[in-house]
Design a protein around this motif. Structure first.
Motif, PDB file in Angstrom:
ATOM      1  N   PHE A 140       0.845  -1.192   0.000  1.00 20.90           N
ATOM      2  CA  PHE A 140       0.000   0.000   0.000  1.00 20.90           C
ATOM      3  C   PHE A 140       0.883   1.244   0.000  1.00 20.90           C
ATOM      4  CE2 PHE A 140      -2.362  -3.382   2.145  1.00 20.90           C
ATOM      5  CZ  PHE A 140      -3.505  -3.422   1.355  1.00 20.90           C
ATOM      6  N   GLU A 141       0.403   2.296  -0.628  1.00 25.26           N
ATOM      7  CA  GLU A 141       1.187   3.528  -0.752  1.00 25.26           C
ATOM      8  C   GLU A 141       0.779   4.600   0.243  1.00 25.26           C
ATOM      9  OE1 GLU A 141       0.860   4.779  -4.821  1.00 25.26           O
ATOM     10  OE2 GLU A 141       2.138   3.135  -5.517  1.00 25.26           O
TER      11      GLU A 141
ATOM     12  N   VAL B 288       4.515   6.263   0.162  1.00 22.44           N
ATOM     13  CA  VAL B 288       5.394   5.975  -0.964  1.00 22.44           C
ATOM     14  C   VAL B 288       5.287   7.142  -1.924  1.00 22.44           C
ATOM     15  CG1 VAL B 288       5.851   4.406  -2.889  1.00 22.44           C
ATOM     16  CG2 VAL B 288       5.072   3.490  -0.698  1.00 22.44           C
ATOM     17  N   GLU B 289       6.416   7.727  -2.250  1.00 21.52           N
ATOM     18  CA  GLU B 289       6.410   8.870  -3.173  1.00 21.52           C
ATOM     19  C   GLU B 289       5.938   8.417  -4.539  1.00 21.52           C
ATOM     20  OE1 GLU B 289       8.619  12.029  -3.438  1.00 21.52           O
ATOM     21  OE2 GLU B 289       9.201  12.151  -1.345  1.00 21.52           O
ATOM     22  N   LYS B 290       5.032   9.197  -5.079  1.00 23.02           N
ATOM     23  CA  LYS B 290       4.579   8.918  -6.439  1.00 23.02           C
ATOM     24  C   LYS B 290       5.596   9.528  -7.391  1.00 23.02           C
ATOM     25  CE  LYS B 290      -0.282   8.677  -5.430  1.00 23.02           C
ATOM     26  NZ  LYS B 290      -1.620   9.076  -5.824  1.00 23.02           N
TER      27      LYS B 290
END
Length: 169
Positions: free
Chosen positions: A108-109, A158-160
């Motif tokens: 998961f982000e 989490v960096e896109k």
């Protein structure tokens, strides 16, 4: 020394008691909670007994100081409770970092959670750790015969990738 670990079945009574004490403290701002105490305590006992496999604990020299749950093992932190006597000592920060790492590890982000809108201590804690309020809702609570506001918070874990990546200018 503080550390985190997965809950064990023999932890459930301690977890329920910590959750209940932290809930009582969080609910002080709403007031008139005396009639909800029994059902809240029962809810913590039932939840910890049925969902201990979804719980991560933080402990200090072998004593549990708090716990968090991801009830559906998704990106939602459904419960986050630090025993009031241990709040403000870094246990929440350690626990949150561990839960966030597990969320990312499982693909998961983003992490999400919700709390009542008057729980300024919890909201402030999560905002200090990068969470942003995304929604406010109001729902009637028959148990206390009033509307209760809730807020939803989230944090991108989490960096896109930048949409400009690879583009020529």
């Amino acid at each position: 020394m503080a550390s985190t670990r997965n809950a064990r079945e023999d932890d459930v009574d301690v977890l329920a008691e910590i959750g209940f004490r932290a809930w009582e403290k969080a609910m002080e701002t709403i007031g008139e909670m005396a009639d909800m105490r029994t059902s809240a305590r029962d809810a913590f006992v039932n939840f910890t007994r049925s969902s201990w496999l979804t719980i991560t604990v933080v402990e200090h020299f072998g004593s549990i100081t708090g716990w968090a749950a991801r009830e559906h093992l998704d990106e939602v932190i459904s419960d986050f409770w630090i025993d009031p006597e241990y709040q403000g000592q870094g246990f929440g920060k350690l626990l949150l970092a561990d839960v966030e790492a597990e969320i990312v590890h499982q693909g998961f982000e983003k992490a999400r959670l919700e709390t009542h809108a008057q729980n300024n201590e919890a909201i402030g804690f999560f905002e200090r750790h990068g969470y942003v309020i995304h929604w406010l809702s109001v729902a009637y609570s028959p148990k206390i015969d009033r509307d209760v506001q809730s807020v939803g918070l989230s944090k991108q874990l989490v960096e896109k990738p930048s949409e400009d990546y690879g583009r020529e200018f």
